[in-house]
Design an enzyme around this catalytic site. Structure first.
Site, PDB file in Angstrom:
ATOM      1  N   SER A 277       0.845  -1.196   0.000  1.00  0.00           N
ATOM      2  CA  SER A 277       0.000   0.000   0.000  1.00  0.00           C
ATOM      3  C   SER A 277       0.873   1.236   0.000  1.00  0.00           C
ATOM      4  O   SER A 277       2.031   1.204   0.412  1.00  0.00           O
ATOM      5  CB  SER A 277      -0.870   0.009   1.271  1.00  0.00           C
ATOM      6  OG  SER A 277      -1.466   1.265   1.449  1.00  0.00           O
TER       7      SER A 277
ATOM      8  N   TYR B 229      -1.256  -0.798  10.519  1.00  0.00           N
ATOM      9  CA  TYR B 229      -1.414  -1.037   9.076  1.00  0.00           C
ATOM     10  C   TYR B 229      -0.168  -0.554   8.318  1.00  0.00           C
ATOM     11  O   TYR B 229       0.392  -1.274   7.482  1.00  0.00           O
ATOM     12  CB  TYR B 229      -2.667  -0.293   8.583  1.00  0.00           C
ATOM     13  CG  TYR B 229      -3.005  -0.502   7.122  1.00  0.00           C
ATOM     14  CD1 TYR B 229      -3.673  -1.652   6.693  1.00  0.00           C
ATOM     15  CD2 TYR B 229      -2.673   0.454   6.160  1.00  0.00           C
ATOM     16  CE1 TYR B 229      -3.998  -1.829   5.359  1.00  0.00           C
ATOM     17  CE2 TYR B 229      -2.992   0.284   4.824  1.00  0.00           C
ATOM     18  CZ  TYR B 229      -3.656  -0.867   4.423  1.00  0.00           C
ATOM     19  OH  TYR B 229      -3.969  -1.042   3.100  1.00  0.00           O
ATOM     20  N   CYS B 230       0.283   0.670   8.632  1.00  0.00           N
ATOM     21  CA  CYS B 230       1.468   1.218   7.939  1.00  0.00           C
ATOM     22  C   CYS B 230       2.688   0.321   8.161  1.00  0.00           C
ATOM     23  O   CYS B 230       3.464   0.068   7.224  1.00  0.00           O
ATOM     24  CB  CYS B 230       1.781   2.624   8.460  1.00  0.00           C
ATOM     25  SG  CYS B 230       0.513   3.849   8.117  1.00  0.00           S
TER      26      CYS B 230
ATOM     27  N   LYS C 277       2.510  -2.827   5.985  1.00  0.00           N
ATOM     28  CA  LYS C 277       2.699  -2.587   4.552  1.00  0.00           C
ATOM     29  C   LYS C 277       4.145  -2.235   4.244  1.00  0.00           C
ATOM     30  O   LYS C 277       4.682  -2.602   3.200  1.00  0.00           O
ATOM     31  CB  LYS C 277       1.733  -1.495   4.074  1.00  0.00           C
ATOM     32  CG  LYS C 277       0.261  -1.911   4.170  1.00  0.00           C
ATOM     33  CD  LYS C 277      -0.012  -3.193   3.391  1.00  0.00           C
ATOM     34  CE  LYS C 277      -1.466  -3.601   3.356  1.00  0.00           C
ATOM     35  NZ  LYS C 277      -1.722  -4.800   2.554  1.00  0.00           N
TER      36      LYS C 277
HETATM   37  N1  LIG Z   1      -8.475  -0.018  -1.336  1.00  0.00           N
HETATM   38  C1  LIG Z   1      -7.356   0.689  -1.256  1.00  0.00           C
HETATM   39  O1  LIG Z   1      -7.345   1.933  -1.405  1.00  0.00           O
HETATM   40  C2  LIG Z   1      -6.041  -0.004  -1.003  1.00  0.00           C
HETATM   41  C3  LIG Z   1      -4.883   0.755  -1.183  1.00  0.00           C
HETATM   42  C4  LIG Z   1      -3.658   0.164  -0.983  1.00  0.00           C
HETATM   43  C5  LIG Z   1      -3.580  -1.172  -0.633  1.00  0.00           C
HETATM   44  N2  LIG Z   1      -4.718  -1.905  -0.456  1.00  0.00           N
HETATM   45  C6  LIG Z   1      -4.543  -3.294  -0.080  1.00  0.00           C
HETATM   46  O2  LIG Z   1      -5.122  -4.114  -1.074  1.00  0.00           O
HETATM   47  C7  LIG Z   1      -5.592  -5.329  -0.496  1.00  0.00           C
HETATM   48  C8  LIG Z   1      -7.059  -5.520  -0.858  1.00  0.00           C
HETATM   49  O3  LIG Z   1      -7.773  -4.386  -0.388  1.00  0.00           O
HETATM   50  P1  LIG Z   1      -9.266  -4.062  -0.819  1.00  0.00           P
HETATM   51  O4  LIG Z   1      -9.371  -2.602  -0.949  1.00  0.00           O
HETATM   52  O5  LIG Z   1      -9.694  -4.939  -1.925  1.00  0.00           O
HETATM   53  O6  LIG Z   1     -10.007  -4.483   0.531  1.00  0.00           O
HETATM   54  P2  LIG Z   1     -11.495  -5.072   0.770  1.00  0.00           P
HETATM   55  O7  LIG Z   1     -12.410  -4.587  -0.281  1.00  0.00           O
HETATM   56  O8  LIG Z   1     -11.768  -4.762   2.195  1.00  0.00           O
HETATM   57  O9  LIG Z   1     -11.291  -6.646   0.582  1.00  0.00           O
HETATM   58  C9  LIG Z   1     -10.445  -7.336   1.448  1.00  0.00           C
HETATM   59  C10 LIG Z   1     -10.341  -8.776   0.991  1.00  0.00           C
HETATM   60  O10 LIG Z   1      -9.461  -9.457   1.904  1.00  0.00           O
HETATM   61  C11 LIG Z   1     -10.122 -10.610   2.403  1.00  0.00           C
HETATM   62  N3  LIG Z   1      -9.693 -10.866   3.778  1.00  0.00           N
HETATM   63  C12 LIG Z   1      -9.739 -10.039   4.844  1.00  0.00           C
HETATM   64  N4  LIG Z   1      -9.235 -10.649   5.929  1.00  0.00           N
HETATM   65  C13 LIG Z   1      -8.869 -11.890   5.530  1.00  0.00           C
HETATM   66  C14 LIG Z   1      -8.294 -12.998   6.181  1.00  0.00           C
HETATM   67  N5  LIG Z   1      -7.997 -12.958   7.503  1.00  0.00           N
HETATM   68  N6  LIG Z   1      -8.053 -14.120   5.466  1.00  0.00           N
HETATM   69  C15 LIG Z   1      -8.356 -14.182   4.150  1.00  0.00           C
HETATM   70  N7  LIG Z   1      -8.906 -13.153   3.481  1.00  0.00           N
HETATM   71  C16 LIG Z   1      -9.163 -12.036   4.162  1.00  0.00           C
HETATM   72  C17 LIG Z   1     -11.608 -10.299   2.337  1.00  0.00           C
HETATM   73  O11 LIG Z   1     -12.318 -11.517   2.307  1.00  0.00           O
HETATM   74  P3  LIG Z   1     -13.930 -11.571   2.228  1.00  0.00           P
HETATM   75  O12 LIG Z   1     -14.238 -11.195   0.807  1.00  0.00           O
HETATM   76  O13 LIG Z   1     -14.245 -12.991   2.547  1.00  0.00           O
HETATM   77  O14 LIG Z   1     -14.433 -10.593   3.230  1.00  0.00           O
HETATM   78  C18 LIG Z   1     -11.688  -9.501   1.047  1.00  0.00           C
HETATM   79  O15 LIG Z   1     -11.767 -10.372  -0.054  1.00  0.00           O
HETATM   80  C19 LIG Z   1      -5.349  -5.199   1.015  1.00  0.00           C
HETATM   81  O16 LIG Z   1      -4.153  -5.844   1.355  1.00  0.00           O
HETATM   82  C20 LIG Z   1      -5.221  -3.695   1.207  1.00  0.00           C
HETATM   83  O17 LIG Z   1      -4.443  -3.383   2.336  1.00  0.00           O
HETATM   84  C21 LIG Z   1      -5.945  -1.340  -0.635  1.00  0.00           C
END
Ligand SMILES: NC(=O)c1ccc[n+]([C@@H]2O[C@H](COP(=O)([O-])OP(=O)(O)OC[C@H]3O[C@@H](n4cnc5c(N)ncnc54)[C@H](OP(=O)(O)O)[C@@H]3O)[C@@H](O)[C@H]2O)c1
Length: 255
Positions: free
Chosen positions: A146, A159-160, A163
């Site tokens: 991230s 979180y920071c 990552k």
């Molecule tokens: N959105 C952003 O702006 C952003 C920016 C930078 C980095 N990221 C990173 O990108 C990744 C995906 O983020 P996102 O925005 O898609 O988040 P999201 O919409 O909240 O989706 C999170 C996903 O992770 C799964 N998950 C959560 N806890 C888990 C666990 N303990 N074991 C297995 N699966 C788990 C969830 O499963 P379920 O579907 O079953 O709930 C969901 O599929 C994360 O690592 C996040 O930190 C996101």
């Protein structure tokens, strides 16, 4: 021989964006999340018309037994693995200022966001190595980190930290797995439209309009999906261990 990718958190948000791109590129997929198979049935159905085989395994990547179950399910379903996409992640529960930091929340974020990807990579590596014997592509491991690897948020310190640490995990695994023909990358998204950011839509609508990023728009899950597809399809060769930022130019600083 179909290429097989395991995507943690693959049935929602960025993981689903990656899954859709890979399905179009001929990959067979093992998707994972914490929801039950029944709860993701609608998501899985959208892949019915694709040529690839898509399976799902509910498993908590923060739990040791579940990580083993996930790798075993992949082996049972496909008999091979060519790419591991460590995408699942959670934000900081409670989003407390670091002066009020909570140890239980800290442990939970470490387990899911850092310990999970690190040890899942350890468990999956032997299967990716074994699969190289019958593959026409290099193997790969992706760590989705991230912008928080370099931007400070004092209400999401845990979180920071996770990552940022994935950056070193990338270099460690790139070094260790190079001899087996396996490339390892960190993909570092900026602000991407997903459930994780849905609570802050208005805040970022305004920030984007005011020039937070060079490209004045939200990042979309497809942007990250295309980046991951390019990396694991070998379209950016000779670059193992590198960070690919998908952030619309958010990290470019001007004077
Ligand atoms: N959105 C952003 O702006 C952003 C920016 C930078 C980095 N990221 C990173 O990108 C990744 C995906 O983020 P996102 O925005 O898609 O988040 P999201 O919409 O909240 O989706 C999170 C996903 O992770 C799964 N998950 C959560 N806890 C888990 C666990 N303990 N074991 C297995 N699966 C788990 C969830 O499963 P379920 O579907 O079953 O709930 C969901 O599929 C994360 O690592 C996040 O930190 C996101």
């Amino acid at each position: 021989m179909p290429k097989v990718a395991l995507i943690t958190g693959g049935a929602r948000g960025i993981g689903l964006g990656i899954a859709r791109m890979l399905a179009h590129s001929g990959w067979s997929l093992m998707l994972n999340g914490v929801r039950s198979q029944v709860d993701v049935a609608g998501v899985l159905k959208e892949f019915d018309n694709s040529d690839c085989e898509v399976a799902y395994c509910a498993a908590d990547v923060g739990n040791s037994d579940d990580r083993a179950k996930l790798v075993e399910a992949t082996k049972q379903q496909f008999g091979r693995l060519d790419a591991l996409i460590n995408n699942a992640g959670i934000t900081s529960p409670g989003r407390k200022d670091i002066l009020e930091a909570d140890e239980d929340a800290f442990d939970k974020v470490i387990d899911v966001n850092l310990k999970g990807p690190f040890f899942l990579t350890k468990l999956a590596a032997p299967l990716i190595i074994e699969s190289r014997k019958s593959a026409d592509i290099r193997g790969s491991v992706i760590f989705v980190s991230s912008i928080s690897a370099e931007f400070v948020s004092v209400n999401r310190g845990d979180y920071c930290l996770t990552k940022s640490a994935l950056g070193m995990a990338t270099k460690l695994w790139a070094t260790r797995l190079a001899e087996f023909g396996i490339d390892v990358y960190e993909v570092r998204p900026g602000v991407i439209r997903s459930d994780m950011t849905s609570a802050v839509t208005e805040k970022y609508d305004e920030l984007f309009a005011n020039g937070l990023t060079l490209e004045r728009r939200w990042g979309e899950v497809e942007d990250v999906g295309k980046a991951v597809k390019s990396l694991i399809d070998g379209e950016i060769p000779y670059a193992t261990g590198q960070v690919l930022k998908i952030d619309g130019g958010m990290t470019i600083r001007s004077l």
